[in-house]
Design a protein around this motif. Structure first.
Motif, PDB file in Angstrom:
ATOM      1  N   ALA A  91       0.615  -1.044   0.355  1.00 35.28           N
ATOM      2  CA  ALA A  91      -0.052   0.139   0.544  1.00 35.28           C
ATOM      3  C   ALA A  91       0.921   1.138  -0.022  1.00 35.28           C
ATOM      4  O   ALA A  91       0.531   2.280  -0.886  1.00 35.28           O
ATOM      5  CB  ALA A  91      -1.249  -0.346   1.410  1.00 35.28           C
ATOM      6  N   ALA A  92       2.068   1.592   0.595  1.00 36.96           N
ATOM      7  CA  ALA A  92       2.612   2.534   0.951  1.00 36.96           C
ATOM      8  C   ALA A  92       2.918   2.496  -0.284  1.00 36.96           C
ATOM      9  O   ALA A  92       3.583   4.003  -1.032  1.00 36.96           O
ATOM     10  CB  ALA A  92       4.177   2.072   1.785  1.00 36.96           C
ATOM     11  N   ALA A  93       4.238   1.333  -1.361  1.00 37.50           N
ATOM     12  CA  ALA A  93       4.229   1.861  -2.333  1.00 37.50           C
ATOM     13  C   ALA A  93       3.030   2.624  -3.289  1.00 37.50           C
ATOM     14  O   ALA A  93       3.419   3.459  -4.348  1.00 37.50           O
ATOM     15  CB  ALA A  93       4.325   0.273  -3.719  1.00 37.50           C
ATOM     16  N   ILE A  94       2.239   1.967  -3.786  1.00 37.44           N
ATOM     17  CA  ILE A  94       1.350   2.850  -4.416  1.00 37.44           C
ATOM     18  C   ILE A  94       0.612   4.293  -3.794  1.00 37.44           C
ATOM     19  O   ILE A  94       0.951   4.784  -4.774  1.00 37.44           O
ATOM     20  CB  ILE A  94      -0.049   2.211  -4.373  1.00 37.44           C
ATOM     21  CG1 ILE A  94       0.658   0.401  -4.723  1.00 37.44           C
ATOM     22  CG2 ILE A  94      -1.847   2.729  -4.744  1.00 37.44           C
ATOM     23  CD1 ILE A  94      -0.999  -0.780  -4.379  1.00 37.44           C
ATOM     24  N   LYS A  95       0.613   4.080  -2.588  1.00 33.42           N
ATOM     25  CA  LYS A  95       1.358   6.048  -2.337  1.00 33.42           C
ATOM     26  C   LYS A  95       1.667   7.042  -2.849  1.00 33.42           C
ATOM     27  O   LYS A  95       1.749   8.042  -3.275  1.00 33.42           O
ATOM     28  CB  LYS A  95       0.135   5.747  -0.466  1.00 33.42           C
ATOM     29  CG  LYS A  95      -0.592   5.242  -0.327  1.00 33.42           C
ATOM     30  CD  LYS A  95      -1.423   5.912   1.078  1.00 33.42           C
ATOM     31  CE  LYS A  95      -1.054   4.660   2.161  1.00 33.42           C
ATOM     32  NZ  LYS A  95      -1.841   5.233   3.734  1.00 33.42           N
ATOM     33  N   LYS A  96       3.224   6.228  -2.659  1.00 34.53           N
ATOM     34  CA  LYS A  96       3.819   6.868  -2.964  1.00 34.53           C
ATOM     35  C   LYS A  96       4.099   7.135  -4.173  1.00 34.53           C
ATOM     36  O   LYS A  96       4.735   8.297  -5.121  1.00 34.53           O
ATOM     37  CB  LYS A  96       5.522   6.187  -2.417  1.00 34.53           C
ATOM     38  CG  LYS A  96       6.877   6.417  -3.372  1.00 34.53           C
ATOM     39  CD  LYS A  96       7.138   7.625  -2.342  1.00 34.53           C
ATOM     40  CE  LYS A  96       8.106   8.122  -2.399  1.00 34.53           C
ATOM     41  NZ  LYS A  96       9.364   7.450  -2.444  1.00 34.53           N
ATOM     42  N   LEU A  97       3.779   6.257  -5.583  1.00 37.99           N
ATOM     43  CA  LEU A  97       3.096   6.764  -6.497  1.00 37.99           C
ATOM     44  C   LEU A  97       2.422   7.443  -6.901  1.00 37.99           C
ATOM     45  O   LEU A  97       2.852   8.394  -7.788  1.00 37.99           O
ATOM     46  CB  LEU A  97       2.803   5.412  -7.722  1.00 37.99           C
ATOM     47  CG  LEU A  97       2.180   5.571  -9.193  1.00 37.99           C
ATOM     48  CD1 LEU A  97       3.495   5.559  -9.967  1.00 37.99           C
ATOM     49  CD2 LEU A  97       0.939   4.049  -9.289  1.00 37.99           C
ATOM     50  N   CYS A  98       1.450   7.576  -6.081  1.00 40.45           N
ATOM     51  CA  CYS A  98      -0.056   8.449  -6.552  1.00 40.45           C
ATOM     52  C   CYS A  98       0.675   9.974  -6.258  1.00 40.45           C
ATOM     53  O   CYS A  98       0.454  11.139  -6.074  1.00 40.45           O
ATOM     54  CB  CYS A  98      -1.083   8.010  -5.735  1.00 40.45           C
ATOM     55  SG  CYS A  98      -1.768   7.091  -5.964  1.00 40.45           S
ATOM     56  N   ALA A  99       1.850   9.527  -4.439  1.00 42.18           N
ATOM     57  CA  ALA A  99       1.996  10.974  -4.369  1.00 42.18           C
ATOM     58  C   ALA A  99       3.831  11.625  -5.623  1.00 42.18           C
ATOM     59  O   ALA A  99       3.065  13.204  -6.119  1.00 42.18           O
ATOM     60  CB  ALA A  99       3.186  11.022  -2.965  1.00 42.18           C
ATOM     61  N   ILE A 100       4.254  10.701  -5.938  1.00 45.31           N
ATOM     62  CA  ILE A 100       4.996  11.297  -7.564  1.00 45.31           C
ATOM     63  C   ILE A 100       3.690  11.266  -8.454  1.00 45.31           C
ATOM     64  O   ILE A 100       4.327  12.614  -9.529  1.00 45.31           O
ATOM     65  CB  ILE A 100       5.019  10.526  -7.503  1.00 45.31           C
ATOM     66  CG1 ILE A 100       7.031  10.013  -6.194  1.00 45.31           C
ATOM     67  CG2 ILE A 100       6.269  10.652  -9.424  1.00 45.31           C
ATOM     68  CD1 ILE A 100       7.481   8.947  -6.280  1.00 45.31           C
ATOM     69  N   VAL A 101       3.325  11.265  -8.683  1.00 43.39           N
ATOM     70  CA  VAL A 101       3.221  11.122 -10.466  1.00 43.39           C
ATOM     71  C   VAL A 101       1.177  12.662 -10.170  1.00 43.39           C
ATOM     72  O   VAL A 101       1.525  13.473 -11.313  1.00 43.39           O
ATOM     73  CB  VAL A 101       1.761  10.328 -10.968  1.00 43.39           C
ATOM     74  CG1 VAL A 101       2.156   9.257 -11.181  1.00 43.39           C
ATOM     75  CG2 VAL A 101      -0.043   9.901  -9.966  1.00 43.39           C
ATOM     76  N   GLY A 102       1.256  13.020  -8.827  1.00 44.91           N
ATOM     77  CA  GLY A 102       0.986  13.986  -8.525  1.00 44.91           C
ATOM     78  C   GLY A 102      -0.826  14.382  -8.886  1.00 44.91           C
ATOM     79  O   GLY A 102      -1.297  13.286  -9.101  1.00 44.91           O
ATOM     80  N   CYS A 103      -1.150  15.718  -8.549  1.00 48.28           N
ATOM     81  CA  CYS A 103      -2.595  16.282  -9.569  1.00 48.28           C
ATOM     82  C   CYS A 103      -2.502  16.959 -10.442  1.00 48.28           C
ATOM     83  O   CYS A 103      -2.047  18.199 -10.033  1.00 48.28           O
ATOM     84  CB  CYS A 103      -3.511  16.254  -8.451  1.00 48.28           C
ATOM     85  SG  CYS A 103      -4.872  16.870  -8.574  1.00 48.28           S
ATOM     86  N   THR A 104      -2.788  16.579 -11.673  1.00 54.95           N
ATOM     87  CA  THR A 104      -2.415  17.965 -13.084  1.00 54.95           C
ATOM     88  C   THR A 104      -3.872  17.840 -13.612  1.00 54.95           C
ATOM     89  O   THR A 104      -4.417  16.507 -14.059  1.00 54.95           O
ATOM     90  CB  THR A 104      -1.534  17.391 -13.477  1.00 54.95           C
ATOM     91  OG1 THR A 104      -1.197  16.816 -14.381  1.00 54.95           O
ATOM     92  CG2 THR A 104       0.120  17.538 -13.538  1.00 54.95           C
ATOM     93  N   LYS A 105      -4.007  19.112 -14.716  1.00 59.85           N
ATOM     94  CA  LYS A 105      -4.996  18.722 -15.433  1.00 59.85           C
ATOM     95  C   LYS A 105      -4.402  17.561 -16.668  1.00 59.85           C
ATOM     96  O   LYS A 105      -5.234  18.428 -18.157  1.00 59.85           O
ATOM     97  CB  LYS A 105      -5.841  20.310 -15.991  1.00 59.85           C
ATOM     98  CG  LYS A 105      -6.605  20.509 -14.740  1.00 59.85           C
ATOM     99  CD  LYS A 105      -7.342  21.197 -14.756  1.00 59.85           C
ATOM    100  CE  LYS A 105      -8.544  20.754 -15.198  1.00 59.85           C
ATOM    101  NZ  LYS A 105      -9.959  21.764 -15.135  1.00 59.85           N
ATOM    102  N   PHE A 106      -2.924  17.619 -17.153  1.00 65.48           N
ATOM    103  CA  PHE A 106      -2.603  16.861 -18.708  1.00 65.48           C
ATOM    104  C   PHE A 106      -3.058  15.740 -17.829  1.00 65.48           C
ATOM    105  O   PHE A 106      -2.176  14.755 -17.653  1.00 65.48           O
ATOM    106  CB  PHE A 106      -1.057  17.809 -18.092  1.00 65.48           C
ATOM    107  CG  PHE A 106      -0.902  16.934 -19.481  1.00 65.48           C
ATOM    108  CD1 PHE A 106      -1.600  17.448 -21.232  1.00 65.48           C
ATOM    109  CD2 PHE A 106       0.757  16.737 -19.580  1.00 65.48           C
ATOM    110  CE1 PHE A 106      -0.901  16.801 -22.260  1.00 65.48           C
ATOM    111  CE2 PHE A 106       1.071  15.952 -20.519  1.00 65.48           C
ATOM    112  CZ  PHE A 106       0.217  16.070 -22.350  1.00 65.48           C
TER     113      PHE A 106
END
Length: 552
Positions: free
Chosen positions: A303-318
């Motif tokens: 779960a930690a790795a999945i959340k870390k991925l989410c943190a790295i890909v961030g949140c954008t409109k692209f």
RNA sequence: UGCCCGAUAGUGUAAUGGAAGCACAUGUGACUUUGACUCAUAGGGUCCUGGUUCGAACCCAGGUCGGGCAACCA
């Protein structure tokens, strides 16, 4: 892996900061609104991370709300699975578990309110006629007959819809907005349809159900959701979201859109995932090759790795595509740090140490983690016959090769220095065993005279090895984007080698692992005891190989 | 030939009018009782054209390219 926030900010958090600073909002309330019609996948993890993570960051709350407005598609089975997956990711909705279906009475009242304001009407067009009147993006629509019915008549008709006075599909309730709007969603959208279906929660109480656009903003508003996040395709729905809440004079939740997660070598469409399951191309929703959260959990991803991925890909409109290598790197970081080491031979050949006593068994201590002394040591038995990896022997090996070749001395990890004297092959030329001699003075793997031995290999005592089923998983597809070729079906790109089942030789202690326990099999990869694992019949899944070695 | 949204190394992102950074990936080297880990090092970027400004990735205009929108699904 630490759980600290690696994400600094994003455009939605900037908006929240401004809302809080201006006093427009005094708290942050978000929601994760799954429809219980399928299993959660890693794309949902991004939404969960954003919804729950944002609430966490601002000391607000995040609701788990099942968006169960379409009884035909939904099932109780998914409700349990969705909750389990969210908890696994480490999020807790506390008291805030809600159901869209619990708001059906309010939604009905709201629809009546719209009718009373002259902002909604019953329309008897068939769905084909509906489409025709709506027009197309490049041409305006035209007003349907009955659009100017009186409030009283609409009230009566809508009540008749509710009371079952019409056949399914005979009519719908529409918002009265603008048939010429350049935004199709504003051309008098349907907000209630007749559908005789038993709802998992409300049973047969209703035969009319609200449409997504009408329901969702009201659900958000009722719950006091301040920042309602969803994916980019809902952008064009936002004017309708705002229109409904304004006409209702209800609490004004606001919708913000971000781009979906995309990963190379992964397909995240519900429909196609379902296809893989239904056609038996994978073992089920929790097949370790599936990008579902239950599948990834079974595979051994954390779960930690999945959340870390989410943190790295961030949140954008692209809308982009993240390379799977990014995720794999995060997983290896986590697993390298947090999994204990063990020895297992996945493609065994035998080593016979001719000068080692026939019946002798020694116990050697080896560290459980090379960088973490606090993880302690375990003992592994050593005897005259060992299993080693087939790839650790080579005829006429180049100097850089790590393993055995005739005449070369190699370190048997944690045990002795051993020299290969000769090789025995079968009729087909396959290596069957290596005849070797050991240096009794090199106990623990160090030579008394300090001579250097470049290579160290893993091994398992043949006498003590535990035979184990090992499932070697690899990418499900052979190409980065299986959906990229319009001429071909995504299934044409299925990797025939995405699963190989083999029998491996394990050090004996590994049989005692519990399902879900993760290990690094040294020099081989990261493995996880499967759900099917028992001490009597061990089963391990390969999560990932070690980072690919450099070319020789 | 509509409307909406977007564009920063190969990929994902930061920089919010003041020195374009980080991570992954890639190359090279060191270390190593895991060809892992770790460490060092290299290459590589603001879609285009104008404008505003002392100064633009950022603001403005026009273009190009990409995505989304035509379910009684969500």
């Amino acid at each position: 892996m630490s759980n600290e926030e690696t994400q600094t900010t994003n455009f939605i958090h900037d908006i929240i900061d401004a809302d809080l600073a201006s006093g427009k909002r005094t708290e942050v309330v978000t929601r994760f609104p799954p429809e219980p019609n399928g299993y959660l996948h890693i794309g949902h993890a991004k939404a969960i991370y954003l919804d729950f993570g944002t609430a966490e960051k601002y000391g607000g709350r995040c609701h788990l709300r099942f968006d169960d407005t379409n009884p035909e598609a939904e099932d109780e089975e998914y409700v349990r699975a969705i909750q389990e997956d969210i908890k696994w990711l480490g999020y807790d909705w506390g008291e805030h578990l809600y159901w869209a279906s619990n708001y059906f009475d309010t939604m009905y009242e709201y629809a009546v309110r719209l009718i009373n304001k002259g902002k909604a009407y019953v329309c008897e067009l068939s769905s084909e006629e509906f489409k025709e009147y709506r027009g197309v993006p490049t041409r305006p629509g035209k007003e349907p007959p009955g659009r100017d019915r009186s409030v009283e008549e609409n009230l009566e008709l809508f009540e008749k819809m509710k009371n079952g006075g019409f056949e399914d599909g005979a009519c719908i309730l529409r918002a009265k907005i603008d048939m010429t709007s350049p935004n199709l969603h504003m051309r008098d959208p349907a907000i209630y349809r007749i559908k005789r279906a038993t709802h998992h929660n409300t049973g047969d109480k209703w035969c009319i159900y609200p449409m997504y656009d009408f329901a969702h903003c009201i659900e958000d508003s009722i719950e006091g959701v301040t920042h309602s996040m969803c994916t980019l395709e809902f952008e064009v729905h936002r004017p309708l979201y705002d229109w409904i809440l304004q006409e209702l004079e209800a609490f004004q939740s606001r919708q913000y859109e971000f781009s979906k997660l995309n990963l190379t070598y992964i397909v995240l469409s519900k429909r196609r995932l379902l296809q893989l399951v239904n056609e038996g191309l994978v073992g089920g929703w929790d097949d370790p090759r599936m990008p579902t959260l239950c599948g990834m959990r079974r595979r051994g991803f954390t779960a930690a790795a999945i959340k870390k991925l989410c943190a790295i890909v961030g949140c954008t409109k692209f809308e982009g595509i993240t390379e799977i290598e990014q995720f794999e790197s995060i997983v290896r970081d986590d697993l390298n740090e947090n999994s204990l080491r063990a020895m297992a031979v996945v493609d065994p050949i035998k080593v016979v140490i001719d000068n080692y006593p026939e019946e002798l068994v020694e116990e050697f201590e080896v560290p459980n983690h090379p960088q973490k002394e606090e993880e302690g040591k375990r003992t592994v038995p050593f005897s005259r016959e060992l299993w080693i990896e087939r790839t650790d022997y080579m005829d006429d090996a180049p100097n850089k090769f790590k393993g055995f070749t005739i005449g070369r001395e190699v370190r048997i990890r944690g045990a002795y220095l051993v020299t290969c004297d000769s090789v025995e092959k079968d009729a087909a030329g396959n290596v069957v065993s290596l005849r070797c001699t050991y240096d009794p003075e090199s106990k623990g793997g160090n030579a008394p005279d300090g001579r250097k031995v470049r290579s160290t290999i893993h091994w398992v005592s043949a006498k003590h090895a535990v035979d184990t089923e090992v499932r070697l998983y690899d990418r499900l597809y052979t190409v980065e984007n299986p959906l990229g070729d319009k001429e071909k079906d995504f299934k044409d790109f299925l990797n025939p080698d995405s699963l190989k089942v083999i029998t491996a030789k394990l050090e004996p202690g590994l049989a005692q692992a519990k399902p879900g326990d993760r290990y690094q099999f040294e020099r081989v990869g990261y493995f996880c005891a499967d759900l099917d694992h028992t001490p009597a019949k061990p089963v391990f899944n390969r999560t990932l190989t070690l980072r690919a070695p450099r070319k020789m």
